[in-house]
Every structure is written in C-alpha cells, then in structure tokens.
Design an enzyme around this catalytic site. Sequence first.
Site, PDB file in Angstrom:
ATOM      1  N   LYS A  91      35.321  49.490  48.461  1.00  0.00           N
ATOM      2  CA  LYS A  91      35.397  48.083  48.809  1.00  0.00           C
ATOM      3  C   LYS A  91      36.326  47.900  50.006  1.00  0.00           C
ATOM      4  CE  LYS A  91      38.312  45.313  46.688  1.00  0.00           C
ATOM      5  NZ  LYS A  91      39.728  45.404  47.064  1.00  0.00           N
ATOM      6  N   ASP A 132      39.942  40.042  48.378  1.00  0.00           N
ATOM      7  CA  ASP A 132      40.429  41.335  47.897  1.00  0.00           C
ATOM      8  C   ASP A 132      40.153  41.528  46.399  1.00  0.00           C
ATOM      9  OD1 ASP A 132      41.823  43.784  48.224  1.00  0.00           O
ATOM     10  OD2 ASP A 132      43.719  42.889  47.580  1.00  0.00           O
ATOM     11  N   HIS A 142      36.915  49.899  41.438  1.00  0.00           N
ATOM     12  CA  HIS A 142      37.724  50.834  40.657  1.00  0.00           C
ATOM     13  C   HIS A 142      38.219  50.235  39.336  1.00  0.00           C
ATOM     14  CE1 HIS A 142      41.271  48.759  42.255  1.00  0.00           C
ATOM     15  NE2 HIS A 142      41.943  49.322  41.276  1.00  0.00           N
ATOM     16  N   LYS A 160      38.659  51.889  34.749  1.00  0.00           N
ATOM     17  CA  LYS A 160      39.770  51.796  33.796  1.00  0.00           C
ATOM     18  C   LYS A 160      39.211  51.849  32.371  1.00  0.00           C
ATOM     19  CE  LYS A 160      42.336  48.681  36.866  1.00  0.00           C
ATOM     20  NZ  LYS A 160      43.399  49.495  37.419  1.00  0.00           N
ATOM     21  N   LYS A 188      49.913  38.424  44.414  1.00  0.00           N
ATOM     22  CA  LYS A 188      50.894  39.477  44.711  1.00  0.00           C
ATOM     23  C   LYS A 188      52.293  38.892  44.592  1.00  0.00           C
ATOM     24  CE  LYS A 188      47.996  42.524  47.002  1.00  0.00           C
ATOM     25  NZ  LYS A 188      47.551  43.532  46.056  1.00  0.00           N
ATOM     26  N   GLU A 192      50.210  40.902  40.039  1.00  0.00           N
ATOM     27  CA  GLU A 192      50.889  42.103  40.523  1.00  0.00           C
ATOM     28  C   GLU A 192      52.293  41.747  40.975  1.00  0.00           C
ATOM     29  OE1 GLU A 192      48.206  44.953  42.813  1.00  0.00           O
ATOM     30  OE2 GLU A 192      47.373  43.020  43.338  1.00  0.00           O
ATOM     31  N   HIS A 230      36.657  42.566  41.607  1.00  0.00           N
ATOM     32  CA  HIS A 230      37.343  42.916  40.356  1.00  0.00           C
ATOM     33  C   HIS A 230      37.272  41.817  39.293  1.00  0.00           C
ATOM     34  CE1 HIS A 230      38.653  46.215  42.697  1.00  0.00           C
ATOM     35  NE2 HIS A 230      39.741  45.684  43.212  1.00  0.00           N
TER      36      HIS A 230
HETATM   37  C1  BG6 Z   1      42.625  46.856  45.135  1.00  0.00           C
HETATM   38  C2  BG6 Z   1      43.191  45.812  46.045  1.00  0.00           C
HETATM   39  O1  BG6 Z   1      41.238  46.833  45.174  1.00  0.00           O
HETATM   40  O2  BG6 Z   1      43.084  46.599  43.817  1.00  0.00           O
HETATM   41  C3  BG6 Z   1      44.699  45.817  45.987  1.00  0.00           C
HETATM   42  O3  BG6 Z   1      42.761  46.052  47.383  1.00  0.00           O
HETATM   43  C4  BG6 Z   1      45.166  45.674  44.572  1.00  0.00           C
HETATM   44  O4  BG6 Z   1      45.237  44.786  46.789  1.00  0.00           O
HETATM   45  C5  BG6 Z   1      44.480  46.679  43.668  1.00  0.00           C
HETATM   46  O5  BG6 Z   1      46.565  45.896  44.547  1.00  0.00           O
HETATM   47  C6  BG6 Z   1      44.812  46.427  42.207  1.00  0.00           C
HETATM   48  O6  BG6 Z   1      44.335  47.485  41.456  1.00  0.00           O
HETATM   49  P1  BG6 Z   1      45.140  48.069  40.235  1.00  0.00           P
HETATM   50  O7  BG6 Z   1      44.277  49.123  39.684  1.00  0.00           O
HETATM   51  O8  BG6 Z   1      46.448  48.556  40.790  1.00  0.00           O
HETATM   52  O9  BG6 Z   1      45.332  46.900  39.323  1.00  0.00           O
END
Ligand code: BG6
Length: 475
Positions: A139, A226, A169, A173, A327, A207, A231
């Site tokens: 992505k 993002d 991704h 998980k 964030k 986050e 996600h």
């Molecule tokens: C990514 C984003 O796809 O996912 C990031 O580009 C983000 O900005 C991340 O921090 C979060 O993934 P995870 O697995 O750390 O929760």
Amino acid sequence: MKTAAVAPAATFVIFGAMGDLARRLLMPALVNLEAGGLLDPATRILGISHGAGDDEALRKHLAGLVKGADWKRLRKRITYLQGDFTEESLFAALAGQLEGNVVFYLATAPGFFGTIVEHLGKAGLLDEGSGFRRVVIEKPFGSDLASAQALNRQILAQAGETQIYRIDHFLGKETVQNILVARFGNAMTEAVWNSRYVDHVQITAAETVAVGSRGKFYDETGALRDMVPNHLFQLLALVGMEPPNSFDAEAVRTEKAKVIAAVRPILPDDAVRGRYSAGTAGGEEVPAYLDTADVAKKSRTETYVAMKVAVETWRWHGVPFYLRTGKALSARDTEIVIRFREAPVTLFRDTPTDALPPNQLVLQLQPDEGIALELAVKQPGPLVETVPARLHFSYAEQFDLGHRTGYETLLYDVLIGEQTLFQRADQIEGGWRAVQPLIDAWRKGKPEEYAAGSAGPAGADALIARDGRAWNRIA
Ligand code: BG6
C-alpha cells in the site's frame, strides 16, 4: 495442532530490496518461515534496487534484524540485481535469470507499482507457462478513487486477478484473522451480531508514534488515506460481512466486497480531522506536526480522523460504525468494540438500579491481543445493585505467540496461492469510493489541533456525543 505443508519452491524477486520494508519485515518473516520448515530448500531471493551494489551488500542490508542458522541458510540464496524500475533493460536482464515459480514483491514507492507491472507483463514475465507468476503490491494502492481505478486497470491489463496479491498488513495479524472465528465459530456471538442487539460499533487504531522521519510520505498521504480505506475498512468488513458459505478465498472476498460496497459515502459533517501540536506521546517529546521535517509549512494534512459510517445492509440498518485513527495519541490501542443495546430496566424498577451497564465485546487487536466481554453482575449485598464485570481472554496467556512480524502468513499464502487475506480490486475501490467525499472536502480548511499525547481532538468526542454515545477510552 496440524502443521502447514512446505510451500512450493519459488524465487522472490523484491523490487526495492535495499529499502526499509525488505529489511524490517520481509526478511525477518522469510527467516521465520524458514525456521518453521515452511520454505522449500530451493527458495531464492533476488533483490533489485537502483543503486550500485552486489550480493554481499544486499545480504548485509537484509541481515539487519535477523541472525542464526535459519538466516545463514537463506543468506546464501540471496542475489542482487541493479536496475532502474522504469527501464526495459532491467526486465530483459531479469528474464534471463528467472524460471519456474516467481513472486514479484513490489516494496517500492507507490509511484512505481503500475510501471513495474506493465514492464513485467510486456517482458513476458507474467506468463505462467513454466510456473506461477504472482505480484505482491504494497500500500498505498492509489491515492483516491480515480487513481486506484486507473492502477487496477493498468495492472489487470497485464495479469489476472488471481495473480495479484494486494497487501493489507492488518490482515496478517493473528487477532484480525481471529475475528472471523470469533464471529462465525461461535453460535453465541453470531446470534446477536445484528441491529436487533447491537447498538453501535467502534473501530479504533490509535498510535503513540508520531510522523517522525516519514514527513515526506505522510504529508502527501495523511491519516485518512494511510489508514481508513484500507486497514480500518478491512476491520469493518470482517465485523460487518455476511457469513460466506466457506472459507474459500473468493467466497470470503465477495462477502467483504459486498459490505464495503454497502458503506454510504461519508459526508464531511460526519467526520472530524485533527493534527497534533507539540506534546509528549509514548514517553517522548513530540514536536508539532507542522514542525516535522519534510512537512509543508502550510500543510493541511491530518494526523487524526474520526467518522461515523453507515453500513446499509439489513443486518446493520440503523447501527452506526464509528471509526477513528491517529498518531501521537495517549496510548497504542487497536480495538473493535461491539456495544450492545441496553437491557430494559423495568424489571429493576424497585431497586437502586436505574440503568444497566451495556454489554460490550472488545476485540483487542494490539497490544495485548485478546477478547473481553463486559457484562452486568450483581454487586454482593442485600440490595440489587448492578456493576460491570469483565471476562477476559488473553492470547499471550494462552498461547506462545513467539516473535512474528505479521508478514509470515501473508508470504506463505502468496507461495501457496491463497488469496483470502489479500484485497481484491473491488474492495479497494469500494474503500476509496466511501471516503472520496472527505478527500474532496478536505482540500480546503484545516484540521483541528490536539496536543500530542492526548486522546485526539475535542471534535471527535463531540461527533459521537451528538448521538448520545461516547468513545471507549484509549488505553
Ligand atoms: C501502516 C501505516 O500501513 O500501518 C502507518 O502506513 C501505520 O502509518 C501502520 O503506523 C500501523 O500498523 P501497525 O501494524 O503498527 O498497527
């Protein structure tokens, strides 16, 4: 426990092998697969990058986070090829080095995705005569609906949908994959998983990390692009989909695409964008987003979004899904909350109880993966007084999770040709379609400030309070 079979031998061609993703995630994941005995001894890794280099330089780069006997075995099978992703000569050179099964992994800047696939196609490298030819695309897949549609067209002109593995991704998980089991493997949950019993759903990906050194990428992207159409919508799809009639990839992907298509395009009035100012998050001093390296002084980019989403299916009619992500927040907390309707209190009218704590099911995706169910119980004593109680299952207490990157299952699935955990073209486009009104509206105005280390902008609380509801605390 049944063990998985060794994956077929293949060459992993990694475009952008000298980058961060290859070193931080792909190589450790491949080493974990090797350690688990899941890679065929003939598996090869061919890394491509534009800089001068050789096999040893690439091995050194990829060695960053891996060690031990499994890495040593893989190390020998890594080779380097220097080339420009936009030049035909690279693909001609590549053709001379490949036979049999090949996975092309695009760990590059997104601007190269379409070009690389086009070159691969034109060089005949996607023809499946001598073995499978699969393309893994990272992505962000497009930056709005039109660009995602254009990219899908460009890619699908060269390869079939069954050859394309669009990565999200989050789907790697373990706990995200568990959502389907929690829902469909338990009569108790599925029976109440609808508008009759569910009041609303909250999906949070909070986050503590700030944008840091990713200013260039992030300032062009922002929290909405993002995190949301990919996600968060994948989580929404897993919670909201109808039961597929099997775990077959097409059956699951079709149900997910259907629920994403049922999301009503989100109106600016139903969304809030925020941007962090200076503060302390995750124990670190965080400069204001606008003072971050490579961020435009007049940036409008948001680092936080919250929104109310309507899923227009019979199952979810009238049940809002509230989504938020940001964030530099007070805690790292990725969770799905299913809040059930309040029970009628009539029965309790002659008791001190005038309202019952609502039941809620919390699927905690990270950190401390687990599931918690909150119920009302009677407080011991002569009066009928109710208090909330929590039943809690923790993955770490029950299983040995080991150290995993989240990419192991995804890479293994690419090798065995299992597409369930990858996004199909229609899911991607459905996600963009739903957020497009926000992309359009947010070309003007600016985000609301929130202090780094807080729970986000006040507007996000107001958004949900408008409906007489409140966010679960980020913790
Ligand atoms: C990514 C984003 O796809 O996912 C990031 O580009 C983000 O900005 C991340 O921090 C979060 O993934 P995870 O697995 O750390 O929760």
